[in-house]
Scaffold this active site. Structure first.
Site, PDB file in Angstrom:
ATOM      1  N   SER A 232       0.843  -1.200   0.000  1.00 55.61           N
ATOM      2  CA  SER A 232       0.000   0.000   0.000  1.00 55.61           C
ATOM      3  C   SER A 232       0.871   1.240   0.000  1.00 55.61           C
ATOM      4  O   SER A 232       2.006   1.223   0.494  1.00 55.61           O
ATOM      5  CB  SER A 232      -0.898   0.027   1.242  1.00 55.61           C
ATOM      6  OG  SER A 232      -0.168   0.459   2.381  1.00 55.61           O
ATOM      7  N   ASP A 233       0.338   2.325  -0.575  1.00 55.67           N
ATOM      8  CA  ASP A 233       0.980   3.599  -0.306  1.00 55.67           C
ATOM      9  C   ASP A 233       0.787   3.875   1.185  1.00 55.67           C
ATOM     10  O   ASP A 233      -0.123   3.328   1.824  1.00 55.67           O
ATOM     11  CB  ASP A 233       0.378   4.712  -1.168  1.00 55.67           C
ATOM     12  CG  ASP A 233       1.358   5.840  -1.420  1.00 55.67           C
ATOM     13  OD1 ASP A 233       2.304   6.000  -0.610  1.00 55.67           O
ATOM     14  OD2 ASP A 233       1.205   6.567  -2.416  1.00 55.67           O
ATOM     15  N   TRP A 234       1.637   4.708   1.733  1.00 54.97           N
ATOM     16  CA  TRP A 234       1.677   4.903   3.185  1.00 54.97           C
ATOM     17  C   TRP A 234       0.414   5.615   3.667  1.00 54.97           C
ATOM     18  O   TRP A 234       0.216   6.798   3.430  1.00 54.97           O
ATOM     19  CB  TRP A 234       2.926   5.687   3.536  1.00 54.97           C
ATOM     20  CG  TRP A 234       4.146   4.863   3.812  1.00 54.97           C
ATOM     21  CD1 TRP A 234       4.929   4.937   4.930  1.00 54.97           C
ATOM     22  CD2 TRP A 234       4.756   3.845   3.001  1.00 54.97           C
ATOM     23  NE1 TRP A 234       5.979   4.026   4.856  1.00 54.97           N
ATOM     24  CE2 TRP A 234       5.901   3.345   3.691  1.00 54.97           C
ATOM     25  CE3 TRP A 234       4.444   3.286   1.762  1.00 54.97           C
ATOM     26  CZ2 TRP A 234       6.713   2.340   3.181  1.00 54.97           C
ATOM     27  CZ3 TRP A 234       5.254   2.282   1.242  1.00 54.97           C
ATOM     28  CH2 TRP A 234       6.369   1.820   1.947  1.00 54.97           C
ATOM     29  N   GLY A 235      -0.479   4.842   4.322  1.00 52.75           N
ATOM     30  CA  GLY A 235      -1.730   5.404   4.823  1.00 52.75           C
ATOM     31  C   GLY A 235      -2.892   5.265   3.866  1.00 52.75           C
ATOM     32  O   GLY A 235      -3.914   5.933   4.025  1.00 52.75           O
ATOM     33  N   ALA A 236      -2.781   4.351   2.892  1.00 55.44           N
ATOM     34  CA  ALA A 236      -3.817   4.220   1.864  1.00 55.44           C
ATOM     35  C   ALA A 236      -4.847   3.139   2.175  1.00 55.44           C
ATOM     36  O   ALA A 236      -5.748   2.894   1.371  1.00 55.44           O
ATOM     37  CB  ALA A 236      -3.173   3.929   0.506  1.00 55.44           C
TER      38      ALA A 236
END
Length: 718
Positions: A232-236
């Site tokens: 995942s993108d960071w915080g997605a």
């Protein structure tokens, strides 16, 4: 054998250990399983070099001196080379440096389509054209991964704006997805064999990309048979059940409460409570273990894993090679370039970007560069002491609030417009300071034999988080350029930027040289091109429009909205739209000049049958008719006679060829059935289309030098 090994490990793992492997246990790492000799997975940004070391549990740079690295040209610069070998060379540098820094995954390259020139992260991406992206992303991945480091291609998919990037719903029709926004990622998987992929922040047609079954399970895992790791993108990630049931393998976040991530304690509890099947966790762990085996992190080949290296002389030579071919000569009337700076000559270098350093900004693309040669330094060190080089900034960049390393991500939600409004200049007013700087620059220009202006953008505008609000040059640069051109008409205008800008002075300027952020040796390359030591060969990988009123993302579709953006322009992106509509753009896709001249002759188009499939062989001769050795990129476009709301033509092949003065070479490309196909929404696949096609060969999308027609019968007509 590999799968058997994975299953044996899987049987030994407890549920808690499995959960630890599929979410962040530090800002850039997962949890290992020491008792089974499974190491943590270490990751790092980014596309322009391996990012500085951060504390494990807070956004604070460790601050030591071992994490200075080679600063690579950005992905836009790499794409501008149109050189597959250089893309691989850049990838090799990035991969070897990541391994040398002890990383397992490098979060690069970025290949999202440049739909609008205002996207804040465009400098991290390659092109507006999926075909060009395909041809360059594959060798770049290969270069990275030959160092036992995983490339993590990002951001999947359709992440073409930064505004409200975590929650904006991107609405795109199936044909546009398949023909424009998916091909680069599909090539990365099927041809480049990327070991990892990063999911995007945005929603795509109603589903968050990092939790999307249609995107990750159906398209990526089923249709493309991807068996690598999806990060995942960071915080997605926003939901435990959706994430567990999707093809996502690893959740990462910008926050420090690692056990509270959706695929951490909440997932552990849901599995124990019988709400989520443990088999879903097992599949994610399998993918991670498989990647670890391929990287020689575990298994019988572990002792043979490459060690990598960083800050080597070879790396510095490589990034200089890329920088040299990335710079684009947009205009050169009256042969103003190359410059003739003889002994005793006075050279004025004007513009704040001439002395600026760009490696330490941009968001997650920022790095600690071992060094960075600015344009001013490049010019001075090339010309030497017998030429007097004087510098004036020409314009003032206002002071701004410095975002700390801890809160830069929050600061990145401000728009570039907000940043400039809040900026202050100590002492006199900003306008007074600007006028003083302008007067100083004009006076210096009038007293000099050669004037070089170096302006453009910086990472206040080319940055993760916000999008630009318009294409205008900031800091009053247009006024400075106009004044310099009035004072010295032969002023050479150099632009350093990550995305196109308005150039209302373009008609008056005789020479315009464009550079994307070109890495640690960018200033060296710029000086070499200005002086003629290197012949420019870069070509635009995106169309330079005059302003956003020409861009279909703004006039047909929507861009920059916070809730929902609609890609109503469909496949008519970039030159596909501009050339079809005969738009009067500033500089077309594929454009780039040289200090020599090339002619194209003897086009030959032959229909062939190979293994029951029809192909088309296209060949022509290219001659260097000038007085200098140079490189030309020959572009092949396919234009259907029956367009039916299709683009007037599309790039299908290219070859970059080096030629000595007077030399002729013959280039040859093979066009496949896919090059004459359109996506069929009923058959859910590209389908060849019968008919008459014009094969166009040229130096840009609008500079077509040779044409020939061919009739194709690629499928049975019912």
């Amino acid at each position: 054998m590999q799968e058997t090994y994975i299953e044996e490990i899987l049987k030994e793992l407890t549920l808690e250990e499995k959960i630890g492997m599929i979410h962040g246990a530090g800002l850039f790492r997962t949890e290992g399983v020491e008792r089974l000799s499974i190491p943590p997975l270490y990751m790092s940004d980014g596309p322009m070099g391996v990012r500085a070391e951060f504390a494990d549990n807070e956004w604070r740079s460790v601050g030591t001196t071992e994490d200075y690295v080679t600063y690579l040209p950005c992905n836009s610069a790499i794409a501008s080379t149109w050189n597959r070998d250089l893309a691989k060379k850049a990838g090799k540098v990035l991969g070897e440096e990541a391994r040398g820094r002890g990383k397992d995954v490098i979060l690069a390259p970025g290949i999202n389509i440049k739909r609008s020139p205002l996207c804040g992260r465009n400098f991290e991406y390659m092109s507006e054209d999926p075909g060009l992206i395909e041809e360059l992303v594959v060798p770049m991945i290969e270069g990275i991964q030959e160092n036992d480091v995983a490339a993590c291609v990002k951001h999947f998919a359709a992440n073409s704006q930064e505004t409200e990037r975590l929650w904006v719903d991107t609405i795109i029709d199936e044909t546009a997805l398949e023909e424009i926004y998916f091909p680069g990622f599909q090539a990365a998987v099927e041809k480049g064999h990327t070991l990892a992929l990063m999911g995007a922040y945005n929603l795509l047609n109603g589903e968050h990309c990092c939790m999307s079954k249609s995107l990750l399970n159906e398209k990526l895992r089923k249709d493309w048979a991807f068996d690598g790791v999806v990060i995942s993108d960071w915080g997605a990630v926003h939901d435990t059940k959706l994430a567990a049931e999707s093809g996502l393998d690893l959740e990462m976040d910008v926050k420090y409460q690692f056990d509270e991530q959706y695929m951490a304690e909440p997932l552990l509890k849901a599995v124990k409570d019988g709400e989520i099947e443990e088999s879903l966790v097992d599949e994610k762990v399998r993918n991670i273990l498989r990647m670890m085996l391929r990287l020689k992190m575990i298994g019988p080949e572990k002792k043979h894993r490459k060690t990598g290296a960083y800050n080597t002389e070879e790396h510095r030579r490589a990034v200089l090679d890329v920088a040299r071919e990335s710079m684009i000569l947009l205009k050169n009337e009256d042969q103003v370039l190359p410059l003739q700076a003889e002994s005793g000559c006075k050279v004025a270098v004007i513009g704040a970007n001439a002395a600026a350093i760009h490696s330490n900004g941009g968001g997650s693309a920022e790095i600690k560069a071992l060094y960075e040669i600015s344009p001013l330094m490049g010019i001075k060190k090339l010309l030497g002491g017998n030429v007097k080089v004087s510098y004036a900034p020409g314009y003032v960049i206002p002071d701004k609030k410095e975002a700390s390393e801890i809160n830069w991500q929050a600061a990145s939600t401000e728009t570039a417009e907000d940043t400039e409004k809040e900026s202050t200049v100590s002492g006199r007013t900003l306008d007074e300071k600007q006028q003083e700087a302008l007067a100083e620059a004009v006076a210096l220009a009038k007293a000099s034999d050669i004037v070089i202006f170096v302006g453009g953008l910086n990472h206040d505008f080319d940055v993760e988080g916000p999008d630009r609000v318009n294409m205008k040059l900031p800091y009053g640069q247009d006024e400075v350029i106009d004044a310099l051109l009035k004072a010295v008409p032969d002023t050479v205008v150099c632009m350093y930027a990550g995305a196109p800008v308005e150039m209302p002075w373009a008609e008056k300027a005789k020479a315009i040289l464009w550079s994307y952020y070109a890495g640690m040796e960018g200033g060296t390359a710029l000086a070499e091109i200005l002086s003629g030591k290197v012949n420019p060969s870069g070509k635009l990988a995106e169309t330079f429009i005059r302003d956003t009123s020409q861009c279909p993302a703004h006039t047909i579709g929507t861009f920059g909205k916070k809730d929902r953006v609609e890609y109503r322009e469909g496949v008519m992106v970039g030159y596909r739209y501009y050339d079809t509509k005969k738009t009067d753009v500033l500089f077309p896709f594929g454009h780039g000049l040289s200090y020599t001249a090339f002619t194209y002759n003897d086009l030959e188009i032959i229909r062939q049958q190979e293994n029951g499939r029809q192909t088309v062989k296209v060949s022509c001769s290219v001659t260097n008719t000038g007085e200098h050795a140079g490189k030309e990129t020959v572009q092949i476009y396919v234009a259907p006679e029956q367009k039916k709301d299709r683009p007037v033509h599309e790039l299908k092949a290219f070859e970059k060829v080096g030629l000595d003065a007077g030399e002729t070479k013959r280039i040859c490309v093979i066009l496949e059935e896919r090059d004459f196909s359109h996506y069929d929404t009923d058959k859910k696949m590209p389908v060849p289309v019968n008919g008459t096609y014009e094969i166009q060969v040229g130096a840009s999308s609008t500079d077509i030098c040779l044409c020939g027609k061919i009739d194709l019968f690629l499928q049975k007509v019912k």
